[in-house]
Write a protein that holds these residues in place. Structure first.
Motif, mmCIF file in Angstrom:
data_model
loop_
_atom_site.group_PDB
_atom_site.id
_atom_site.type_symbol
_atom_site.label_atom_id
_atom_site.label_comp_id
_atom_site.label_asym_id
_atom_site.label_seq_id
_atom_site.Cartn_x
_atom_site.Cartn_y
_atom_site.Cartn_z
ATOM 1 N N GLU A 55 -22.169 -69.848 36.689
ATOM 2 C CA GLU A 55 -21.973 -69.666 38.000
ATOM 3 C C GLU A 55 -21.474 -71.070 38.622
ATOM 4 N N GLU A 56 -21.624 -72.189 37.887
ATOM 5 C CA GLU A 56 -21.099 -73.314 38.342
ATOM 6 C C GLU A 56 -20.442 -74.044 37.173
ATOM 7 N N ILE A 57 -19.480 -74.643 37.130
ATOM 8 C CA ILE A 57 -19.101 -75.634 36.165
ATOM 9 C C ILE A 57 -18.312 -76.661 36.724
ATOM 10 N N LYS A 58 -18.597 -78.082 36.073
ATOM 11 C CA LYS A 58 -17.736 -79.095 36.647
ATOM 12 C C LYS A 58 -17.466 -80.156 35.190
ATOM 13 N N PHE A 59 -16.582 -80.973 35.473
ATOM 14 C CA PHE A 59 -15.880 -81.712 34.502
ATOM 15 C C PHE A 59 -15.888 -83.091 34.773
ATOM 16 N N ARG A 60 -15.913 -84.245 33.842
ATOM 17 C CA ARG A 60 -15.685 -85.337 34.057
ATOM 18 C C ARG A 60 -14.675 -85.845 32.889
ATOM 19 N N THR A 61 -13.467 -86.343 33.117
ATOM 20 C CA THR A 61 -12.673 -86.629 31.875
ATOM 21 C C THR A 61 -12.145 -88.046 31.984
ATOM 22 N N PHE A 62 -12.353 -88.745 30.976
ATOM 23 C CA PHE A 62 -11.681 -90.006 30.904
ATOM 24 C C PHE A 62 -10.378 -89.769 30.055
ATOM 25 N N GLY A 63 -9.176 -89.881 30.271
ATOM 26 C CA GLY A 63 -8.195 -89.594 29.340
ATOM 27 C C GLY A 63 -6.915 -89.503 30.008
ATOM 28 N N CYS A 64 -6.002 -89.136 29.230
ATOM 29 C CA CYS A 64 -4.545 -88.661 29.697
ATOM 30 C C CYS A 64 -4.416 -87.450 30.789
ATOM 31 N N GLY A 65 -3.374 -87.107 31.060
ATOM 32 C CA GLY A 65 -3.005 -86.195 31.829
ATOM 33 C C GLY A 65 -3.164 -84.872 31.222
ATOM 34 N N ALA A 66 -2.991 -84.811 29.989
ATOM 35 C CA ALA A 66 -3.161 -83.351 29.518
ATOM 36 C C ALA A 66 -4.568 -83.223 29.294
ATOM 37 N N ALA A 67 -5.332 -84.093 28.884
ATOM 38 C CA ALA A 67 -6.898 -84.062 28.879
ATOM 39 C C ALA A 67 -7.426 -83.334 30.123
ATOM 40 N N ILE A 68 -6.945 -84.041 31.260
ATOM 41 C CA ILE A 68 -7.339 -83.553 32.671
ATOM 42 C C ILE A 68 -7.000 -82.342 32.897
ATOM 43 N N ALA A 69 -5.788 -81.991 32.640
ATOM 44 C CA ALA A 69 -5.359 -80.573 32.776
ATOM 45 C C ALA A 69 -6.139 -79.367 32.123
ATOM 46 N N THR A 70 -6.373 -79.969 30.820
ATOM 47 C CA THR A 70 -6.932 -78.971 29.964
ATOM 48 C C THR A 70 -8.388 -78.739 30.474
ATOM 49 N N SER A 71 -9.157 -79.752 30.887
ATOM 50 C CA SER A 71 -10.460 -79.544 31.271
ATOM 51 C C SER A 71 -10.537 -78.745 32.517
ATOM 52 N N SER A 72 -9.609 -79.115 33.502
ATOM 53 C CA SER A 72 -9.687 -78.135 34.463
ATOM 54 C C SER A 72 -9.231 -77.078 34.428
ATOM 55 N N MET A 73 -8.195 -76.660 33.430
ATOM 56 C CA MET A 73 -7.888 -75.162 33.248
ATOM 57 C C MET A 73 -9.234 -74.469 32.259
ATOM 58 N N THR A 74 -9.774 -75.163 31.562
ATOM 59 C CA THR A 74 -11.038 -74.700 31.032
ATOM 60 C C THR A 74 -12.218 -74.266 31.827
ATOM 61 N N THR A 75 -12.421 -75.117 32.798
ATOM 62 C CA THR A 75 -13.434 -74.633 33.890
ATOM 63 C C THR A 75 -13.214 -73.516 34.558
ATOM 64 N N GLU A 76 -11.727 -73.363 35.051
ATOM 65 C CA GLU A 76 -11.437 -72.423 35.664
ATOM 66 C C GLU A 76 -11.428 -70.893 34.724
ATOM 67 N N MET A 77 -11.190 -70.935 33.462
ATOM 68 C CA MET A 77 -11.332 -69.872 32.379
ATOM 69 C C MET A 77 -12.717 -69.508 32.509
ATOM 70 N N ALA A 78 -13.677 -70.260 32.516
ATOM 71 C CA ALA A 78 -15.053 -70.200 32.037
ATOM 72 C C ALA A 78 -15.844 -69.721 33.372
ATOM 73 N N LEU A 79 -15.561 -69.986 34.775
ATOM 74 C CA LEU A 79 -16.114 -69.862 35.828
ATOM 75 C C LEU A 79 -16.262 -68.319 35.897
ATOM 76 N N GLY A 80 -17.604 -67.913 36.056
ATOM 77 C CA GLY A 80 -17.911 -66.439 36.234
ATOM 78 C C GLY A 80 -18.017 -65.600 35.055
ATOM 79 N N LYS A 81 -17.656 -66.079 33.683
ATOM 80 C CA LYS A 81 -17.813 -65.607 32.731
ATOM 81 C C LYS A 81 -19.234 -65.709 32.405
ATOM 82 N N THR A 82 -19.677 -64.445 31.196
ATOM 83 C CA THR A 82 -20.803 -64.612 30.730
ATOM 84 C C THR A 82 -21.044 -65.847 29.644
ATOM 85 N N VAL A 83 -22.175 -66.091 29.231
ATOM 86 C CA VAL A 83 -22.267 -67.248 28.315
ATOM 87 C C VAL A 83 -21.469 -66.798 27.113
#
Length: 130
Positions: free
Chosen positions: A53-81
């Protein structure tokens, strides 16, 4: 204005990351780090009726690490476990339009942090059921 080797989608998720933050008292929490590059990712999830229902992230790293974290949360939001557990490292990279080979480990971290948060949720749910 994309950087060499980075797709416009990667740059968008780096410059405008989605779902940044912390969920207090989350249903599931995952933290992964890669000592080689120094990236550290934390993923927090709230689950309702077996859906993320809700997903958040906190990333300390390079631009690619931030981008992949953001995309992963977008992909997971609303999905079943279960659907969330099936999100793979390669899928994250593909959704972003690819990453330079030396940055693929970043998408690995994001998927791993998600899986860890989901497994944490499942372990807590099993304990509650007794």
């Amino acid at each position: 204005m994309s950087q060499p080797g980075y797709s416009d989608k990667v740059m968008d998720h780096f410059m405008n990351p989605r779902n940044v933050g912390v969920i207090e008292d989350p249903d599931g929490y995952g933290k992964v780090g890669n000592p080689t590059c120094g990236d550290v990712m934390e993923m927090f999830i709230r689950v309702k009726d077996d859906r993320i229902e809700e997903i958040k992230f906190r990333t300390f790293g390079c631009g690619a690490a931030i981008a992949t974290s953001s995309m992963t949360t977008e992909m997971a939001l609303g999905k079943t476990v279960e659907e969330g557990l099936k999100i793979t490292r390669d899928e994250v990279g593909r959704e972003l339009g690819g990453l330079p080979p030396n940055k693929m480990h970043c998408s690995n971290l994001a998927a791993d942090a998600l899986h860890m948060a989901l497994e944490d949720y499942l372990n807590k749910a099993a304990v509650r059921k007794g």
